[in-house]
Motif scaffolding. Structure first.
Motif, mmCIF file in Angstrom:
data_model
loop_
_atom_site.group_PDB
_atom_site.id
_atom_site.type_symbol
_atom_site.label_atom_id
_atom_site.label_comp_id
_atom_site.label_asym_id
_atom_site.label_seq_id
_atom_site.Cartn_x
_atom_site.Cartn_y
_atom_site.Cartn_z
ATOM 1 N N GLY A 1 48.732 39.524 45.395
ATOM 2 C CA GLY A 1 47.630 38.576 45.219
ATOM 3 C C GLY A 1 47.777 37.358 46.106
ATOM 4 O O GLY A 1 46.797 36.874 46.704
ATOM 5 N N LEU B 1 41.713 34.067 44.874
ATOM 6 C CA LEU B 1 42.209 34.006 43.491
ATOM 7 C C LEU B 1 41.465 34.991 42.596
ATOM 8 O O LEU B 1 42.051 35.577 41.676
ATOM 9 C CB LEU B 1 42.062 32.579 42.954
ATOM 10 N N PHE C 1 43.253 37.906 40.524
ATOM 11 C CA PHE C 1 43.089 38.063 39.076
ATOM 12 C C PHE C 1 42.561 39.457 38.740
ATOM 13 O O PHE C 1 43.005 40.085 37.772
ATOM 14 C CB PHE C 1 42.135 36.998 38.538
ATOM 15 N N PHE D 1 45.378 41.817 39.007
ATOM 16 C CA PHE D 1 46.278 41.633 37.866
ATOM 17 C C PHE D 1 45.752 42.385 36.644
ATOM 18 O O PHE D 1 46.493 43.111 35.974
ATOM 19 C CB PHE D 1 46.417 40.140 37.563
ATOM 20 N N VAL D 2 44.460 42.228 36.373
ATOM 21 C CA VAL D 2 43.854 42.938 35.242
ATOM 22 C C VAL D 2 43.902 44.449 35.475
ATOM 23 O O VAL D 2 44.141 45.229 34.551
ATOM 24 C CB VAL D 2 42.404 42.466 35.026
ATOM 25 N N THR E 1 38.324 45.813 35.636
ATOM 26 C CA THR E 1 38.552 45.093 36.889
ATOM 27 C C THR E 1 37.277 44.428 37.407
ATOM 28 O O THR E 1 37.326 43.299 37.914
ATOM 29 C CB THR E 1 39.102 46.050 37.959
ATOM 30 N N ALA F 1 36.481 41.356 35.068
ATOM 31 C CA ALA F 1 37.474 40.295 35.251
ATOM 32 C C ALA F 1 37.329 39.634 36.615
ATOM 33 O O ALA F 1 37.370 38.397 36.734
ATOM 34 C CB ALA F 1 38.879 40.871 35.089
ATOM 35 N N ALA G 1 36.158 35.724 37.299
ATOM 36 C CA ALA G 1 37.031 34.806 38.032
ATOM 37 C C ALA G 1 36.313 34.211 39.240
ATOM 38 O O ALA G 1 36.406 33.000 39.505
ATOM 39 C CB ALA G 1 38.296 35.544 38.476
#
Length: 424
Positions: A341, A367, A371, A374-375, A406, A409, A413
């Motif tokens: 990321g 970012l 994120f 990450f999800v 994904t 999320a 974000a």
């Protein structure tokens, strides 16, 4: 073939059994199953028949079970009573079937044919010449050249490779030409089986009885690998929301009926992502360039989830990971995605700066990508683990579920960060 005592201990036991008729069965029963087999093999045919005819059936079954199929057949023919012979034969088949079924339980597609019985088991004192004779007899009776396993005191200690029969003198004992062979108990887990099968240096594995170390059969690692490689392929259909029995040349109607339910589910999940966009329509209207990053976020986050999912599915297939021991693996996945990321955020920030959109847009987009990834990693790891724990197919349309997580999320974000940092 001449008789060769495995070691002095066997010779001592043979002498005791031969000369003390009254204690013969009691003495044999006092020996370990493997030693009993070695001693019985050295007895004269007359004494062998006496034991086979008068010992309890369970005793005879366990005794004959220690020998290779060729020798077992010889000893069965020495039983005088046809009814007793039939009973013992049926019991041997039943026990062998149970052990093979227990071993092949490591994979749902493993069949009994995975375990092969084309082998002979010879004492380590047998000479190279005598081994060649035994191979010739087996080939004449079955039409196949057997694997040659070597035993000492009734326990398999290795194998004789074909080249050893040529390179070693005819008078040399097999024990001097034996090559180590890997063994597994018939109760081995999928992890144990896979660990040996994935070793490219191992071509075959001897399966032994977990209770007495007798040989059950032989499996070849390439056949096991084929099984483990099939399982992810089967799951691929479920992952994509397809029927497992769907084929390229199926009719259009069959394809529609097989795929529609999952496409409708997918349609519903895409509306969740669309709903997120409607929540931030004013943000999108004010910063239209954000629309450029929507497919970037969706693709990157979905790919991260799919990669993690593939790794965890493989771990579940091989029995390497469960919900209980998953924490270290999940921690490593999270650390990896955080580093990825940071890298992608830097790249997007540089691109937007070079194109004249400023650093802020790049940071927000980067970012959001981080994120979403990450999800994706969390979903790609926990979804198969939880489904497996619940007894469900871990690949059951997981692609649709992961993509939903994904997309939602990542878009939340993107627009949330833009509303906070770019419009304030």
């Amino acid at each position: 073939m001449k008789y060769h005592h495995d070691d002095p201990a066997v010779a001592t036991h043979v002498a005791h059994v031969t000369h003390r008729k009254a204690e013969r069965l009691t003495y044999l029963e006092s020996l370990t199953p493997s030693m009993r087999m070695a001693v019985f093999n050295e007895l004269s045919p007359t004494l062998q028949r006496d034991v086979l005819d008068h010992a309890p059936v369970p005793f005879v079954v366990q005794l004959i079970d220690h020998f290779d199929p060729d020798r077992a057949h010889v000893y069965l023919r020495r039983i005088t009573s046809a009814a007793r012979r039939t009973r013992i034969t049926n019991e041997l088949r039943r026990e062998l079937k149970q052990k093979v079924e227990q071993f092949t339980a490591f994979h749902v597609r493993a069949a009994h044919e995975l375990v092969h019985f084309n082998y002979i088991l010879l004492p380590h004192t047998t000479t190279i010449e005598e081994a060649a004779e035994a191979i010739a007899v087996h080939r004449a009776e079955t039409g196949r050249i057997p694997e040659v396993l070597v035993r000492k005191n009734g326990v398999c200690i290795g194998e004789i490779e074909p080249r050893a029969l040529i390179l070693h003198p005819n008078s040399e004992p097999l024990g001097h030409a034996t090559t180590k062979i890997h063994t597994l108990p018939h109760t081995a887990t999928a992890t144990d089986v896979a660990a040996l099968a994935m070793n490219s240096a191992i071509q075959k594995i001897v399966i032994t009885d977990a209770s007495d170390d007798s040989v059950v059969g032989i499996v070849y690692t390439h056949e096991i690998i084929d099984l483990f490689e099939e399982k992810p392929k089967e799951s691929l259909y479920n992952f994509a929301g397809l029927e497992e029995n769907e084929h390229p040349f199926d009719s259009a109607f069959r394809k529609v009926s097989a795929r529609t339910k999952w496409l409708i589910v997918n349609l519903g999940t895409t509306f969740l992502a669309a709903f997120v966009i409607t929540l931030f329509h004013s943000t999108l209207a004010a910063i239209a360039i954000l629309a450029v990053f929507m497919p970037v976020i969706s693709g990157m986050a979905s790919n991260a989830g799919t990669q993690t999912f593939a790794v965890f599915i493989r771990g579940l297939t091989l029995g390497e990971i469960t919900l209980k021991n998953a924490l270290p693996a999940l921690r490593n996945e999270i650390l990896a995605v955080l580093m990825q990321g940071a890298l992608h955020t830097s790249i997007l920030t540089l691109i937007t700066f070079v194109l004249g959109y400023g650093v802020g847009i790049g940071l927000v987009a980067g970012l959001a990508v981080a994120f979403g990834m990450f999800v994706g990693v969390i979903a790609g790891s926990l979804i198969p683990l939880i489904l497996h724990k619940l007894g469900k197919d871990p690949a059951l349309s997981s692609g649709i579920i992961i993509t939903t997580f994904t997309d939602v999320a990542g878009l939340l974000a993107l627009f949330g960060l833009a509303a906070i940092f770019l419009l304030s």
